[in-house]
Write a protein that holds these residues in place. Structure first.
Motif, PDB file in Angstrom:
ATOM      1  N   ASN A 273       0.830  -1.208   0.000  1.00  0.00           N
ATOM      2  CA  ASN A 273       0.000   0.000   0.000  1.00  0.00           C
ATOM      3  C   ASN A 273       0.867   1.262   0.000  1.00  0.00           C
ATOM      4  O   ASN A 273       0.597   2.231  -0.726  1.00  0.00           O
ATOM      5  N   ARG A 274       1.923   1.255   0.798  1.00  0.00           N
ATOM      6  CA  ARG A 274       2.815   2.412   0.858  1.00  0.00           C
ATOM      7  C   ARG A 274       3.551   2.607  -0.465  1.00  0.00           C
ATOM      8  O   ARG A 274       3.772   3.742  -0.906  1.00  0.00           O
ATOM      9  N   LEU A 275       3.945   1.515  -1.111  1.00  0.00           N
ATOM     10  CA  LEU A 275       4.591   1.628  -2.420  1.00  0.00           C
ATOM     11  C   LEU A 275       3.642   2.257  -3.438  1.00  0.00           C
ATOM     12  O   LEU A 275       4.039   3.130  -4.225  1.00  0.00           O
ATOM     13  N   LEU A 276       2.392   1.820  -3.427  1.00  0.00           N
ATOM     14  CA  LEU A 276       1.413   2.378  -4.350  1.00  0.00           C
ATOM     15  C   LEU A 276       1.256   3.881  -4.150  1.00  0.00           C
ATOM     16  O   LEU A 276       1.190   4.648  -5.114  1.00  0.00           O
ATOM     17  N   HIS A 277       1.195   4.305  -2.893  1.00  0.00           N
ATOM     18  CA  HIS A 277       1.053   5.729  -2.604  1.00  0.00           C
ATOM     19  C   HIS A 277       2.335   6.509  -2.900  1.00  0.00           C
ATOM     20  O   HIS A 277       2.305   7.742  -2.965  1.00  0.00           O
ATOM     21  N   ALA A 278       3.453   5.773  -3.077  1.00  0.00           N
ATOM     22  CA  ALA A 278       4.711   6.412  -3.462  1.00  0.00           C
ATOM     23  C   ALA A 278       4.924   6.347  -4.973  1.00  0.00           C
ATOM     24  O   ALA A 278       6.041   6.578  -5.450  1.00  0.00           O
ATOM     25  N   TYR A 279       3.855   6.019  -5.716  1.00  0.00           N
ATOM     26  CA  TYR A 279       3.882   5.992  -7.185  1.00  0.00           C
ATOM     27  C   TYR A 279       4.784   4.887  -7.741  1.00  0.00           C
ATOM     28  O   TYR A 279       5.335   5.021  -8.833  1.00  0.00           O
ATOM     29  N   VAL A 280       4.942   3.815  -6.971  1.00  0.00           N
ATOM     30  CA  VAL A 280       5.712   2.661  -7.437  1.00  0.00           C
ATOM     31  C   VAL A 280       4.732   1.619  -7.983  1.00  0.00           C
ATOM     32  O   VAL A 280       3.774   1.242  -7.298  1.00  0.00           O
ATOM     33  N   HIS A 281       4.951   1.159  -9.212  1.00  0.00           N
ATOM     34  CA  HIS A 281       4.097   0.108  -9.779  1.00  0.00           C
ATOM     35  C   HIS A 281       4.180  -1.126  -8.880  1.00  0.00           C
ATOM     36  O   HIS A 281       5.264  -1.691  -8.685  1.00  0.00           O
ATOM     37  N   THR A 282       3.045  -1.542  -8.334  1.00  0.00           N
ATOM     38  CA  THR A 282       3.043  -2.596  -7.327  1.00  0.00           C
ATOM     39  C   THR A 282       1.886  -3.554  -7.558  1.00  0.00           C
ATOM     40  O   THR A 282       0.759  -3.136  -7.846  1.00  0.00           O
ATOM     41  N   GLU A 283       2.179  -4.838  -7.444  1.00  0.00           N
ATOM     42  CA  GLU A 283       1.167  -5.885  -7.555  1.00  0.00           C
ATOM     43  C   GLU A 283       1.190  -6.692  -6.265  1.00  0.00           C
ATOM     44  O   GLU A 283       2.263  -7.093  -5.789  1.00  0.00           O
TER      45      GLU A 283
END
Length: 322
Positions: free
Chosen positions: A274-284
């Protein structure tokens, strides 16, 4: 009055019926100072048996070679190379095995490395990093970095394309490659196309799932906390040693995270994604329902275990094709 069997895992009714017998046979991991030696011997024996079974069944065209290099200290650092195709300049995965920082070796995730190399047509380099508590942080992270830099510096010898490099690790190994990805970003090191974090241990702080799953098969909440204690030693937890303690995750490589529902490490995996997503990192993110920690190694031929490994290979193929 019913007496509780402390050696038997709890919560088996929440686990998929296909996994229950295997889960019940696992016992409970403690990682305490008193039990660690025996647990390490048991883990090594099981890993060796699984690796031997893989070898006996055939490697499906994957060649395997073990060796060692100069490590960050006077000791030698073991590496195992799995070559599954990709030509003379194949893409490469730097792999860190599981084991909670305190157990594990190059046999631990042997089967997964064989399958990754074959299915993603790449070279997998598994690093035999030093274990805690004998070697507290940052020994293991330094070892994995040494493996990466050696491969990059000797890419022609290894027959790999260092411009197409990925990282992968399981539980504590995932913590190490997550930390390595952060370190490479800070140091402007070799670019990482993708990081795969499987059932990752990312946070030394207690989470709700760690409090909930006190006696789960595969790994328990108290064992995770003790493992972090062994790894950190007398060092205070900080962003250099604990991936989840990094405040800003912007700029990290695209990330694939897979975890189990009945697993003390579940919440930190979800939170990091979730934190990666909010940091604009493509995450699955994939949470495998009704499974426990290390289910895919314990019952490797189950359809969901195969699906999990296929997703990892697919993630690598997509990254390497860019």
């Amino acid at each position: 009055m019913t007496q509780t069997n402390l050696a038997r895992p709890q919560g088996l009714s929440r686990i998929d019926p296909a996994l229950r017998d295997a889960a019940a046979a696992l016992g409970v991991v403690e990682f305490s100072a008193e039990t660690l030696s025996g647990e390490r011997e048991h883990a090594n024996r099981v890993a060796a048996e699984r690796a031997a079974a893989i070898e006996a069944a055939g490697l499906g065209g994957v060649s395997v070679e073990s060796g060692d290099i100069a490590g960050p200290t006077a000791t030698r650092l073991g590496l195992r190379l799995y070559r599954g195709g990709g030509g003379s300049t194949a893409p490469v995965v730097i792999y860190a095995h599981g084991g909670g920082f305190v157990t594990g070796n190059l046999d631990t995730d042997h089967g997964h490395c064989v399958e990754l190399a074959r299915a993603a047509e790449c070279v997998v380099v598994s690093v035999d990093y030093r274990l805690a508590p004998e070697h507290p942080c940052p020994a293991a992270l330094d070892d994995v970095e040494s493996g990466l830099r050696y491969v990059v510096d000797n890419c022609a010898e290894f027959g790999v394309d260092a411009r197409r490099m990925a990282l992968m690790g399981r539980d504590a190994g995932a913590a190490l490659v997550a930390g390595l990805a952060q370190r490479m970003f800070d140091e402007e090191g070799p670019p990482i196309l993708v990081q795969i974090l499987h059932q990752p241990m990312l946070d030394s702080d207690t989470t709700p799932s760690r409090r909930e799953f006190q006696r789960t098969p595969g790994l328990t909440g108290p064992a995770v906390s003790r493992a972090w204690g062994h790894y950190l030693g007398h060092t205070t937890a900080n962003r250099q040693h604990v991936p989840a303690h990094r405040a800003n995750l912007e700029g990290l490589p695209p990330t694939f995270i897979s975890c189990s529902e009945i697993d003390p490490c579940r919440d930190e995996a979800i939170d990091y994604a979730n934190r990666l997503l909010h940091a604009y990192v493509h995450t699955e993110l994939h949470v495998f329902a009704a499974t426990f920690h290390d289910f895919d190694a314990v019952v490797a031929d189950w359809a969901v275990s195969q699906e999990n490994r296929a997703l990892h290979a697919q993630t690598l193929r997509r990254a390497f094709a860019t």
